[in-house]
Scaffold this motif. Structure first.
Motif, PDB file in Angstrom:
ATOM      1  N   LEU A 293     -13.203  64.494  79.818  1.00  0.00           N
ATOM      2  CA  LEU A 293     -12.168  64.632  78.814  1.00  0.00           C
ATOM      3  C   LEU A 293     -10.917  64.060  79.436  1.00  0.00           C
ATOM      4  O   LEU A 293     -10.143  64.738  80.049  1.00  0.00           O
ATOM      5  N   ALA A 294     -10.689  62.728  79.243  1.00  0.00           N
ATOM      6  CA  ALA A 294      -9.606  62.071  79.931  1.00  0.00           C
ATOM      7  C   ALA A 294      -8.937  61.116  78.984  1.00  0.00           C
ATOM      8  O   ALA A 294      -9.550  60.585  78.094  1.00  0.00           O
TER       9      ALA A 294
ATOM     10  N   ALA B 282      -8.342  66.402  82.940  1.00  0.00           N
ATOM     11  CA  ALA B 282      -8.547  64.961  82.924  1.00  0.00           C
ATOM     12  C   ALA B 282      -8.913  64.544  84.350  1.00  0.00           C
ATOM     13  O   ALA B 282      -9.160  65.378  85.223  1.00  0.00           O
ATOM     14  N   ILE B 283      -8.942  63.241  84.615  1.00  0.00           N
ATOM     15  CA  ILE B 283      -9.468  62.770  85.893  1.00  0.00           C
ATOM     16  C   ILE B 283      -8.707  63.340  87.086  1.00  0.00           C
ATOM     17  O   ILE B 283      -9.308  63.701  88.105  1.00  0.00           O
ATOM     18  N   SER B 284      -7.388  63.466  86.980  1.00  0.00           N
ATOM     19  CA  SER B 284      -6.616  63.998  88.105  1.00  0.00           C
ATOM     20  C   SER B 284      -6.992  65.450  88.398  1.00  0.00           C
ATOM     21  O   SER B 284      -7.157  65.840  89.556  1.00  0.00           O
ATOM     22  N   GLY B 285      -7.127  66.248  87.357  1.00  0.00           N
ATOM     23  CA  GLY B 285      -7.517  67.633  87.539  1.00  0.00           C
ATOM     24  C   GLY B 285      -8.925  67.773  88.072  1.00  0.00           C
ATOM     25  O   GLY B 285      -9.218  68.675  88.873  1.00  0.00           O
TER      26      GLY B 285
ATOM     27  N   LEU C  91     -16.244  56.072  89.914  1.00  0.00           N
ATOM     28  CA  LEU C  91     -14.922  56.624  90.185  1.00  0.00           C
ATOM     29  C   LEU C  91     -14.305  57.282  88.951  1.00  0.00           C
ATOM     30  O   LEU C  91     -13.187  57.777  89.015  1.00  0.00           O
ATOM     31  N   ALA C  92     -15.032  57.290  87.833  1.00  0.00           N
ATOM     32  CA  ALA C  92     -14.442  57.741  86.576  1.00  0.00           C
ATOM     33  C   ALA C  92     -14.067  59.214  86.590  1.00  0.00           C
ATOM     34  O   ALA C  92     -13.220  59.645  85.808  1.00  0.00           O
ATOM     35  N   THR C  93     -14.690  59.990  87.467  1.00  0.00           N
ATOM     36  CA  THR C  93     -14.368  61.418  87.544  1.00  0.00           C
ATOM     37  C   THR C  93     -14.106  61.833  88.983  1.00  0.00           C
ATOM     38  O   THR C  93     -14.413  62.955  89.393  1.00  0.00           O
ATOM     39  N   GLY C  94     -13.500  60.948  89.747  1.00  0.00           N
ATOM     40  CA  GLY C  94     -13.145  61.258  91.121  1.00  0.00           C
ATOM     41  C   GLY C  94     -14.261  60.934  92.096  1.00  0.00           C
ATOM     42  O   GLY C  94     -15.295  60.364  91.737  1.00  0.00           O
ATOM     43  N   PHE C  95     -14.065  61.308  93.367  1.00  0.00           N
ATOM     44  CA  PHE C  95     -15.073  61.085  94.394  1.00  0.00           C
ATOM     45  C   PHE C  95     -14.930  62.166  95.455  1.00  0.00           C
ATOM     46  O   PHE C  95     -13.892  62.832  95.547  1.00  0.00           O
TER      47      PHE C  95
END
Length: 553
Positions: free
Chosen positions: A18-19, A69-72, A539-543
């Motif tokens: 959800l971004a 979102a992606i940062s969270g 990388l769409a949801t972090g690493f």
């Protein structure tokens, strides 16, 4: 440029995201490999990195109630572990769990937990805690008020403790992609019992099992996470992950400021999403000031999210007119310097259900758009006021103005409203919008899209009411044959193209840029999963942050 290794996304790959559309993201000259890694030698323990994120997560990290979102999500995966995780092939394998096994028809799943894992407060990971977590996410735990996942996990019938380290989940209908939902793009982390039961500060008193633990959080300024000395995963040097002593996450909304921070040395690592920033970072990489990694593996798509529940977008003529009025190729050239690939539906390239031609209008047709609007107004009267909502930022502002001008050319007046990222999510949930810029639907198992598109789902943000899509979603959820599932989701893609439920713009590529002395985020330096399989490349949801290290130690 060394390209990301490409693999087809298998049917059980999943990432929920959800971004929001902060910018269309894409390629460039950034290196996916890390040629300096071999020269740097073995990982060094200790040290700190300052990591710039694109937004603050104002509501915090009480995960069953959070809107991430992606940062969270990136912060969450640093503090919490999930029961499963995607590997380098996109398969979902046990992670915090030791095994996740179905019965014959995939209506019962047995989750066996790893022994000896502890939370940051020293309490043990047990089957009871995991049951309470799953119940909290699905809205069946009194101490928590679930949001998104009460709908995502609605197919769960019961969750039972069947052993000290064993939980058994039964589902209402066969659920072939269930292991993917136990990861949910890193958002289904396991919380300690103390945090689950915290009535006042669950959002900011975080208790996970992850490689880092919260030290302090000053909202809109800095989130400091320090090394978990008792982390359960062992690194190649025989000691536990992570390598770093500390990560300082800081929200920096403007991409240009993130680039400037990297150039000046004030930042060590940053997520980047705008084409103009890519070009600058390419030059900085040529000068040896930064290193870049790009990935469009399991990509999201960017799109104009339409509220189809109210005029004028409840009429397909206006949805089609808007789609025909936007020259998407020109938009890509103007905003994204032509670096990104146009989207054709909710499935990006490499995802199950992707079609090069989904039936969505591939070329603009201003005259036809004007004709459709004139026909609508002759029957329904003048178009009502339309507002386009966008998040703050230079690129999102440019996109908004471009769309405003394109709409004016076909006789549609659009007002622009700038709202913060968390407010945009709130508006999407409540339906308080006409049209907005959005980024969502990371590639993977298309069953993950069930709640986004199912009629009457509270998280069906587009307010889509389509019996044909409902039928396809239900069939795809329980169909065990991979080819049959592919055909189901391709048919659903064509339905989207026919009905114009969204206006697709581009597929997404994310870039991670760092100072030269930071390692551990490229495909060849990410840590392997506990079972020895290769790490996930997207990388769409972090690493994973546990493998980060710096030569400065």
């Amino acid at each position: 440029m060394t390209q990301t290794r490409r693999r087809p996304a298998p049917l059980v790959a999943l990432a929920v995201a959800l971004a929001l559309l902060v910018a269309a993201c894409g390629g460039g000259k950034g290196s996916d490999g890390d040629p300096q890694a071999a020269e740097a030698g073995d990982p060094v323990r200790g040290g700190s990195v300052t990591w710039a994120l694109e937004a603050e997560t104002g509501d915090g990290w009480c995960l069953p109630e959070a809107q991430l979102a992606i940062s969270g999500i990136q912060v969450a995966t640093t503090i919490y572990d999930t029961l499963t995780a995607p590997d380098g092939e996109g398969e979902f394998v046990p992670y915090l769990a030791e095994a996740v096994e179905p019965n014959e028809d995939s209506t019962e799943w047995t989750i066996t937990l790893r022994d000896g894992v502890t939370f940051h407060d020293g309490s043990p990971l047990t089957a009871e805690v995991v049951k309470n977590n799953l119940d909290a996410y699905r809205g069946q735990y009194p101490a928590r008020s679930a949001l998104l996942y009460i709908f995502v996990l609605d197919n769960i019938d019961t969750v039972e403790v069947t052993g000290d380290l064993e939980v058994t989940v039964t589902t209402k209908v066969p659920w072939v992609a269930f292991p993917a939902f136990l990861h949910s793009s890193g958002r289904l982390g396991m919380l300690g019992q103390a945090q689950l039961d915290d009535p006042d500060s669950c959002d900011r008193e975080l208790v996970g099992t992850g490689p880092f633990q919260l030290e302090s959080w000053e909202k809109n300024r800095q989130f400091v996470a320090v090394r978990n000395p008792d982390y359960w995963q062992e690194a190649p040097d025989g000691e536990s992950y992570p390598y770093l002593d500390e990560i300082r996450f800081t929200p920096v909304v403007e991409g240009e400021q993130r680039v400037n921070g990297l150039e000046s040395g004030d930042l060590d690592l940053a997520y980047i999403g705008a084409a103009e920033n890519f070009l600058t970072l390419d030059d900085l990489a040529d000068d040896g000031i930064v290193k870049n990694r790009d990935s469009d593996e399991n990509a999201e798509v960017t799109f104009l999210q339409i509220n189809a529940s109210k005029p004028p977008f409840d009429d397909i003529r206006i949805r089609r007119a808007m789609a025909l009025g936007v020259d998407r190729q020109d938009l890509n050239e103007v905003i994204n310097r032509g670096l990104f690939q146009l989207a054709t539906g909710p499935f990006a390239r490499g995802s199950v259900g992707y079609l090069e031609d989904s039936g969505f209008p591939s070329e603009p047709d201003v005259e036809e758009a004007r004709r459709l609007i004139a026909e609508y107004e002759a029957e329904e009267g003048a178009l009502p006021s339309i507002t386009y909502q966008a998040t703050p930022g230079k690129t999102t502002g440019e996109v908004a103005v471009y769309l405003q001008q394109a709409a004016a050319d076909i006789g549609v007046t659009i007002d622009i409203a700038t709202v913060q990222q968390d407010k945009l999510i709130d508006n999407a949930i409540s339906g308080d919008y006409d049209i907005m810029g959005f980024r969502n639907y990371p590639g993977g198992d298309p069953d993950q899209l069930y709640v986004w598109f199912k009629s009457d789902s509270p998280v069906n943000f587009g307010r889509i009411q389509d019996p044909e899509i409902d039928r396809l979603l239900d069939e795809g959820r329980s169909e065990p044959d991979p080819e049959a599932r592919r055909e189901i989701y391709e048919e659903m893609n064509r339905r989207f193209g026919e009905q114009i439920w969204s206006i697709w713009t581009t597929d997404v590529t994310w870039r991670v840029s760092s100072a030269p002395e930071v390692f551990g985020y490229t495909v060849d330096t990410l840590p392997d999963l506990p079972d020895g399989s290769a790490p996930f490349e997207g990388l769409a949801t972090g690493f994973p942050a546990m493998g980060l290290w710096t030569t400065e130690g």
